[in-house]
Design an enzyme around this catalytic site. Structure first.
Site, PDB file in Angstrom:
ATOM      1  CD  GLU A  33      -7.153  -8.292  -0.888  1.00 37.34           C
ATOM      2  OE1 GLU A  33      -6.196  -8.679  -0.223  1.00 37.34           O
ATOM      3  OE2 GLU A  33      -7.286  -7.123  -1.273  1.00 37.34           O
ATOM      4  CG  HIS A  64      -6.555  -3.260  -2.987  1.00 36.89           C
ATOM      5  ND1 HIS A  64      -7.108  -2.463  -2.014  1.00 36.89           N
ATOM      6  CD2 HIS A  64      -5.985  -4.310  -2.345  1.00 36.89           C
ATOM      7  CE1 HIS A  64      -6.886  -3.021  -0.829  1.00 36.89           C
ATOM      8  NE2 HIS A  64      -6.208  -4.134  -1.005  1.00 36.89           N
ATOM      9  CB  SER A 120      -6.955  -9.592   8.818  1.00 37.89           C
ATOM     10  OG  SER A 120      -7.396  -8.239   8.846  1.00 37.89           O
ATOM     11  CE  LYS A 139      -3.522  -2.822   2.044  1.00 41.04           C
ATOM     12  NZ  LYS A 139      -4.757  -2.950   2.802  1.00 41.04           N
ATOM     13  N   GLY A 190      -7.435  -4.996   6.736  1.00 42.56           N
ATOM     14  CA  GLY A 190      -6.863  -4.045   7.690  1.00 42.56           C
ATOM     15  C   GLY A 190      -7.672  -3.905   8.967  1.00 42.56           C
TER      16      GLY A 190
HETATM   17  P1  PGA Z   1      -4.481  -6.643   5.207  1.00 46.21           P
HETATM   18  O1  PGA Z   1      -4.631  -6.120   3.705  1.00 46.21           O
HETATM   19  O2  PGA Z   1      -3.681  -7.911   5.154  1.00 46.21           O
HETATM   20  O3  PGA Z   1      -3.769  -5.541   5.939  1.00 46.21           O
HETATM   21  O4  PGA Z   1      -5.865  -6.889   5.733  1.00 46.21           O
HETATM   22  C1  PGA Z   1      -4.855  -7.000   2.636  1.00 46.21           C
HETATM   23  C2  PGA Z   1      -4.991  -6.220   1.359  1.00 46.21           C
HETATM   24  O5  PGA Z   1      -5.567  -5.127   1.381  1.00 46.21           O
HETATM   25  O6  PGA Z   1      -4.517  -6.660   0.294  1.00 46.21           O
END
Ligand code: PGA
Length: 255
Positions: free
Chosen positions: A170, A98, A216, A15, A176
């Site tokens: 996702e 995304h 996550s 990110k 997150g």
């Molecule tokens: P995260 O993000 O592992 O922090 O939940 C995954 C992503 O957005 O690809």
């Protein structure tokens, strides 16, 4: 379904984190920890970190990706980056669609499709993201929604080009937030995605497509998620920013 027919890939989505110098340092930390990985290893870094990432990853099994690209080849699109620019640098992968791009930057299924085609036509490999919001899950439309996102994103993509596509499921509510989909929930939706690919390209092709889970994923839950028959790796946000945590997930995928 036959997991042997496809490669597990663990991709880090950094990110908007890390400067070029920090990128060099983190990849140098990651490299020895994943050198024996029995899965694909990718780090998707901010555009300005790509040079540093490519230099640091050179000669290792760590592949480098970007986090977006524009769908036009060139032109008056201030602030944008084309797929050809990425390809010429030596970038191998690009994340498309995304949920943060969809939520904050006006990305739609149609623009995801255009970016996917542009990236594939330039010779990049695409990590295509799909997933539902919490309200959509609660309304019971997850399967339909994810199937529709997959179908629109893949419009015009040939079976040959599909070999260069990884699909990442996702769930937006798990990104997150520390809330992970259960292994069963992840597997169920990944299986829907594979069935959608089967509908479009046939069952044989569907068995070869890598379908990741993201949201996550971390060292403590990776084993269970990756053991699921339709989960072929992960797209990792937060945990990809700490070398040991990322390497632990790579290790889980290498079993
Ligand atoms: P995260 O993000 O592992 O922090 O939940 C995954 C992503 O957005 O690809």
């Amino acid at each position: 379904m036959n997991k042997q027919k496809r490669q597990a890939v663990i991709a880090g989505n950094w990110k908007m984190n890390k400067t070029p110098a920090e990128t060099t340092a983190l990849i140098n930390e990651i490299k020895p920890l994943v050198a024996n990985a029995d899965c694909g290893v990718v780090v998707c870094v901010p555009f300005v970190d790509l040079h540093a990432a490519l230099d640091a990853a050179k000669g290792s099994n760590v592949k480098v990706g970007a986090q977006n690209c524009h769908f036009e080849k060139s032109g008056a699109f201030t602030g944008e980056i084309s797929a050809d620019m990425l390809k010429e640098m030596g970038v191998e992968y690009v994340i498309i669609g995304h949920s943060e791009r969809r939520t904050y930057f006006g990305e739609t299924d149609v623009t995801v499709n255009k970016r996917t085609l542009a990236a594939l036509n330039s010779g990049l490999k695409v990590i295509l993201c799909v997933g539902e919001y919490l309200e959509q899950r609660e309304q019971g439309v997850t399967a339909e929604l994810v199937s529709m996102q997959t179908k629109i994103a893949l419009m015009g993509v040939t079976a040959e080009q599909l070999k260069n596509v990884i699909i990442a499921y996702e769930p937006v509510w798990a990104i997150g937030t520390g809330k992970t989909a259960t292994a069963e929930q992840a597997n169920e939706v990944n299986a829907v995605i594979r069935a959608t690919v089967a509908e479009l390209y046939g069952a044989d092709v569907a068995e070869t497509v890598t379908v990741q889970y993201g949201g996550s994923m971390k060292a403590s839950n990776a084993d269970e998620l990756l053991a699921q028959p339709d989960v072929d790796g992960g797209l990792i946000g937060g945990a990809s920013l700490v070398a040991e945590d990322f390497a632990a997930i790579v290790k889980a995928a290498s079993k």
